[in-house]
Every structure is written in C-alpha cells, then in structure tokens.
Design a protein around this motif. Structure first.
Motif, PDB file in Angstrom:
ATOM      1  N   GLY A 201       0.882  -1.223   0.007  1.00 28.85           N
ATOM      2  CA  GLY A 201      -0.101   0.226   0.103  1.00 28.85           C
ATOM      3  C   GLY A 201       0.790   1.360  -0.172  1.00 28.85           C
ATOM      4  N   LEU A 202       1.836   1.274   0.845  1.00 27.59           N
ATOM      5  CA  LEU A 202       2.761   2.535   0.913  1.00 27.59           C
ATOM      6  C   LEU A 202       3.594   2.447  -0.559  1.00 27.59           C
ATOM      7  N   PHE A 203       3.869   1.628  -1.201  1.00 29.33           N
ATOM      8  CA  PHE A 203       4.418   1.371  -2.495  1.00 29.33           C
ATOM      9  C   PHE A 203       3.587   1.916  -3.514  1.00 29.33           C
ATOM     10  N   ALA A 204       2.340   1.648  -3.490  1.00 34.33           N
ATOM     11  CA  ALA A 204       1.316   2.427  -4.444  1.00 34.33           C
ATOM     12  C   ALA A 204       1.293   3.716  -4.127  1.00 34.33           C
ATOM     13  N   TYR A 205       1.675   4.303  -2.957  1.00 36.44           N
ATOM     14  CA  TYR A 205       1.678   5.840  -2.955  1.00 36.44           C
ATOM     15  C   TYR A 205       2.981   6.318  -3.253  1.00 36.44           C
ATOM     16  N   ILE A 206       3.823   5.822  -3.040  1.00 35.04           N
ATOM     17  CA  ILE A 206       5.317   6.120  -3.701  1.00 35.04           C
ATOM     18  C   ILE A 206       5.313   6.190  -5.165  1.00 35.04           C
ATOM     19  N   SER A 207       4.813   5.128  -5.667  1.00 30.64           N
ATOM     20  CA  SER A 207       4.684   5.193  -7.281  1.00 30.64           C
ATOM     21  C   SER A 207       3.876   5.789  -7.926  1.00 30.64           C
ATOM     22  N   GLY A 208       2.784   6.024  -7.400  1.00 30.77           N
ATOM     23  CA  GLY A 208       1.547   6.755  -7.930  1.00 30.77           C
ATOM     24  C   GLY A 208       1.132   8.255  -7.447  1.00 30.77           C
ATOM     25  N   SER A 209       1.919   8.651  -6.386  1.00 33.47           N
ATOM     26  CA  SER A 209       1.674   9.923  -5.794  1.00 33.47           C
ATOM     27  C   SER A 209       2.232  11.110  -6.610  1.00 33.47           C
ATOM     28  N   SER A 210       3.199  11.181  -7.245  1.00 33.74           N
ATOM     29  CA  SER A 210       3.704  12.090  -7.944  1.00 33.74           C
ATOM     30  C   SER A 210       2.558  12.281  -9.276  1.00 33.74           C
ATOM     31  N   PHE A 211       2.136  11.443  -9.949  1.00 27.73           N
ATOM     32  CA  PHE A 211       1.208  11.297 -11.250  1.00 27.73           C
ATOM     33  C   PHE A 211      -0.224  11.872 -10.416  1.00 27.73           C
ATOM     34  N   ALA A 212      -0.595  11.315  -9.411  1.00 30.80           N
ATOM     35  CA  ALA A 212      -1.992  11.719  -8.772  1.00 30.80           C
ATOM     36  C   ALA A 212      -2.022  12.986  -8.205  1.00 30.80           C
ATOM     37  N   LEU A 213      -1.029  13.564  -7.547  1.00 29.86           N
ATOM     38  CA  LEU A 213      -1.215  14.722  -7.035  1.00 29.86           C
ATOM     39  C   LEU A 213      -0.814  15.972  -7.844  1.00 29.86           C
ATOM     40  N   THR A 267      -9.404   3.469   3.404  1.00 27.81           N
ATOM     41  CA  THR A 267     -10.666   3.434   2.619  1.00 27.81           C
ATOM     42  C   THR A 267     -11.105   4.872   2.541  1.00 27.81           C
ATOM     43  N   LEU A 268     -10.697   5.691   3.544  1.00 26.19           N
ATOM     44  CA  LEU A 268     -11.346   7.129   3.502  1.00 26.19           C
ATOM     45  C   LEU A 268     -10.762   7.825   2.392  1.00 26.19           C
ATOM     46  N   THR A 269      -9.230   7.756   2.125  1.00 25.24           N
ATOM     47  CA  THR A 269      -8.747   8.322   0.904  1.00 25.24           C
ATOM     48  C   THR A 269      -9.533   8.042  -0.372  1.00 25.24           C
ATOM     49  N   LEU A 270      -9.805   6.692  -0.481  1.00 24.85           N
ATOM     50  CA  LEU A 270     -10.499   5.972  -1.576  1.00 24.85           C
ATOM     51  C   LEU A 270     -11.989   6.690  -1.724  1.00 24.85           C
ATOM     52  N   VAL A 271     -12.441   7.172  -0.829  1.00 29.25           N
ATOM     53  CA  VAL A 271     -13.914   7.844  -0.895  1.00 29.25           C
ATOM     54  C   VAL A 271     -13.733   9.186  -1.468  1.00 29.25           C
ATOM     55  N   ALA A 272     -12.540   9.640  -0.737  1.00 32.30           N
ATOM     56  CA  ALA A 272     -12.257  11.248  -1.001  1.00 32.30           C
ATOM     57  C   ALA A 272     -11.895  11.317  -2.605  1.00 32.30           C
ATOM     58  N   ALA A 273     -11.023  10.605  -2.942  1.00 32.22           N
ATOM     59  CA  ALA A 273     -10.891  10.520  -4.387  1.00 32.22           C
ATOM     60  C   ALA A 273     -11.725  10.055  -5.364  1.00 32.22           C
ATOM     61  N   SER A 274     -12.548   9.204  -5.077  1.00 35.34           N
ATOM     62  CA  SER A 274     -13.772   8.674  -5.886  1.00 35.34           C
ATOM     63  C   SER A 274     -14.761   9.683  -5.973  1.00 35.34           C
ATOM     64  N   LEU A 275     -15.008  10.510  -4.837  1.00 42.56           N
ATOM     65  CA  LEU A 275     -16.155  11.819  -4.964  1.00 42.56           C
ATOM     66  C   LEU A 275     -15.526  13.071  -5.360  1.00 42.56           C
ATOM     67  N   ALA A 276     -13.947  12.927  -6.070  1.00 41.18           N
ATOM     68  CA  ALA A 276     -13.511  14.125  -6.242  1.00 41.18           C
ATOM     69  C   ALA A 276     -13.670  15.488  -5.237  1.00 41.18           C
ATOM     70  N   GLY A 340      -4.186  11.721 -14.639  1.00 42.05           N
ATOM     71  CA  GLY A 340      -5.172  12.696 -14.195  1.00 42.05           C
ATOM     72  C   GLY A 340      -6.261  12.076 -13.035  1.00 42.05           C
ATOM     73  N   THR A 341      -5.984  11.210 -12.325  1.00 41.07           N
ATOM     74  CA  THR A 341      -6.832  10.680 -11.556  1.00 41.07           C
ATOM     75  C   THR A 341      -6.155   9.978 -10.238  1.00 41.07           C
ATOM     76  N   ALA A 342      -6.540  10.119  -9.076  1.00 37.96           N
ATOM     77  CA  ALA A 342      -6.023   9.524  -8.036  1.00 37.96           C
ATOM     78  C   ALA A 342      -6.609   8.463  -7.509  1.00 37.96           C
ATOM     79  N   VAL A 343      -7.757   8.064  -8.059  1.00 29.61           N
ATOM     80  CA  VAL A 343      -8.493   6.868  -7.730  1.00 29.61           C
ATOM     81  C   VAL A 343      -7.898   5.646  -7.734  1.00 29.61           C
ATOM     82  N   PRO A 344      -7.226   5.181  -8.900  1.00 28.04           N
ATOM     83  CA  PRO A 344      -6.127   3.790  -8.761  1.00 28.04           C
ATOM     84  C   PRO A 344      -5.504   3.928  -7.711  1.00 28.04           C
TER      85      PRO A 344
END
Length: 375
Positions: A201-213, A267-276, A340-344
């Motif tokens: 889960g942490l690595f998902a953040y490391i690898s995806g956060s630069s593109f998501a944020l 789970t809360l992060t996913l909800v916030a990203a899904s609802l934009a 362009g999305t933080a959901v994945p």
C-alpha cells in the motif's frame, strides 16, 4: 529523490507514464532478488563484506542511470542499483537481531524508523529543489555521490556485528531448508505478510502519488515534494511513539492498532478521491495511512525475527523479499486508471491496507512454531 522528476523523465525519454513507473518496479524486483542472495551470504560471511559489495553495485547502477540514453537502459540501471541496495536492507535488520532481542529489539526497530522516515522527508524535497537547476540526470549524479559516501563510511567505520563462531555455511541445500522452515512457521509468515501487504500500500503511494497529486490536483514538483515530506514526518512520529509505548503495550496490540488505522485511512482516501473532494479531504487520511507504517513495521519486523536469531540474515531476507515482491504488484495496479486521477492509487492503498489487517489474523490465531535458542 527522483520521484518529483518522473513526469519530466517520461517526456525527456519519450516514454509513457506506465513505462516510466517500470523504473520503480525494476528497483523493487531487484531488491527482492538481491535480498534472497545477500541474506544467506551475510549469515555465512559476516555482515560487512556483503554490504561493501552491495554498495559498490549501487554506485555502479547510479552512474549508469545518470548517463542512460533511453528508458530501457535506465530500467536496467535501476535494477542494478537495487541489487546493491538490497544488501543494506537485509543487513541492517539482521544486525539489529545480532545485537538485540525482545523489547530492546522492537525499540531499536522503532529508532530505525526515524532514519527510514527521514529518507522520504528529505529525499523528495532535495529532489524537487535539484530540479530547479538540473535535470533528472543530476539527481542520479547526487545519488552516485551518496553511494560513494556510504561505501567509504562502511569500509572505515562499521564494526562486524556477527562473530565468526555464529556464522553458518551458505550451502544451497541448507539455504533452501532454512527458507522452507521460515515459510512453514505460520507466525513468522503472518507477521511478514502483514508488513508486506501494508508496504505494498505504501509503495502504491510512492509510485503513484507524483502522478496523482501533480496530475489530478495540479501540484508543482516542489509542492509535491513538501507534501511527500510531511507524510514522512508522520512515519517518524508514529515510529517514535511506538518506541515509547513498546514495553508498556504488547507489540501485537500496537501492530493491530497500526493495521486498523491503515485500513480505515486507506478507505477514506479512496472515498475522497472517488467523489472528487477537495485536496485536503484526500491528504488528511493519506497522512494517517502512510503514518501507520511507523507503528506496523517495527512491531511486525521484531515479532517476525524474534524466534530466528541463528538465521537472522535469511529471515531478514525473506521478510524483505515478501515486502518488495508484493510491493511490485502495486505499481501496475496504480497505472490502470490512466492519467489525471488519484482513484487507482487510493483504491490500491485501501485494498492492501485491508488485506494487511486480515493477514495479521494468521499470526494471532496460530501457535508459534518451535523457537530457535536465543543468542
């Protein structure tokens, strides 16, 4: 340190975001393979010599990365870097087990979280600032210098923590039997999986956060590096809190608290990203998700290694391999949703957080396997 440069790197090398993220995947796979080799070698040869060889490989990989003309060679260079870096990961944990046991070991792992937490605080911030006057190649030049500094420091200043009388031959049959015994220890496997799934889960953040944020929320490389650093502060604070609580609260209880925090926050992060929802609604639970690593990793590592003093290098290697092998799965999952999305990223983090909590039941519900004598 090179995370803020990932988007620029893709443009410079004419590679897609998914292909650029393979530089992270290659590093994770290299870490997994390198740890399998470095762990048993450090049990047989002592900790210093394998660490020196590993640091030399890391320096060589950093040099190749800095001069890579294309993405394919860069991916290979990252794999070489990882093979060398694996020795540091294995041997740092094994050396702690060489020198400590019980609560003292857990406290020391919590202290290591201060060091481990400083890396995500300082490295992306430094990387973001480096990009103001150099390219991503300059980042790898800095990493080369850092590797040389570590190599010289270990050669001149690190004592050998494993005396000759406690070493074990690194014969293939014996190594395989040791790994088989470790995998058959369901308590070890449960703690190792808890740590590994949360690390994914942490690595998902490391690898995806630069593109998501940067992509979905428009953060600049410098602002992104500061957000990344703040989450690193969370890891440090949680690790230091764990060090103060261990001994008064059982390690298993602290581990469970960290895993519950990760599952809820993911789970809360996913909800916030899904609802934009606005950026703060994503960043707050994201902070708690990342910070939970400071509670989970010291306790899971200590509980996993506690019964394996005589094979600390191999146990540390298997623990690390599981972390990075499962972590390697996170990168392609993060890239499935496109740009362009933080959901994945959020969905991957939430999923692995929940799985880590479920895996911890494996360690809680079984009787520990036969223990090795304490050193």
């Amino acid at each position: 340190m090179y995370l803020p440069a990932l988007p620029r790197m893709g443009a410079d090398l004419h590679a897609s975001d998914t292909t650029v993220q393979l530089t992270l995947t290659a590093f994770v796979v290299g870490l997994a393979v390198g740890q399998i080799v470095a762990g048993p070698l450090s049990d047989a040869l002592g900790r210093r010599r394998p660490l020196l060889v590993g640091l030399a490989l890391y320096v060589a990989g950093s040099v190749v990365a800095a001069v890579s003309p294309g993405i394919d060679l860069l991916i290979a260079a990252r794999a070489l870097q990882a093979l060398g870096a694996a020795a540091g990961l294995v041997i740092s944990r094994a050396a702690v087990r060489d020198l400590y046991s019980g609560t003292a070991m857990t406290k020391f792992f919590s202290m290591l979280m201060l060091v481990n937490g400083l890396a995500p605080i300082l490295a992306p911030v430094i990387g973001g600032q480096l990009l103001t006057f150099t390219s991503w190649r300059g980042v790898f030049v800095v990493l080369t210098g850092f590797g040389v500094l570590l190599l010289v420091s270990v050669a001149l200043a690190l004592p050998e923590p494993l005396p000759a009388e406690r070493r074990r031959p690194a014969r293939l049959g014996g190594v395989l039997r040791t790994y088989g015994r470790l995998l058959a220890d369901r308590a070890f496997l449960g703690y190792a999986l808890s740590a590994s799934l949360l690390f994914a889960g942490l690595f998902a953040y490391i690898s995806g956060s630069s593109f998501a944020l940067q992509g979905a929320y428009g953060l600049s490389p410098q602002l992104y590096s500061l957000v990344f650093g703040l989450n690193g502060v969370g890891i440090v604070l949680a690790g230091q809190l764990n060090g103060r609580l261990v001994g008064r609260i059982p390690e298993r209880t602290l581990l469970t608290a960290g895993l519950i925090t990760a599952a809820i926050a993911g789970t809360l992060t996913l909800v916030a990203a899904s609802l934009a929802l606005p950026l703060p609604a994503v960043l707050i639970p994201l902070l708690f998700m990342v910070s939970s690593v400071g509670l989970v990793m010291p306790n899971a590592s200590s509980l996993a290694l506690a019964a394996h003093a005589r094979s600390a290098g191999s146990a540390s290697a298997l623990l690390g391999v599981l972390q990075f092998a499962i972590g390697a799965i996170a990168t392609p999952l993060v890239g499935l949703g496109g740009d362009g999305t933080a959901v994945p990223m959020a969905a991957t983090m939430a999923g692995f957080g929940v799985l880590a909590l479920l895996a911890s039941t494996l360690a809680r519900r079984v009787s520990p396997a036969r223990r090795e004598p304490r050193s």
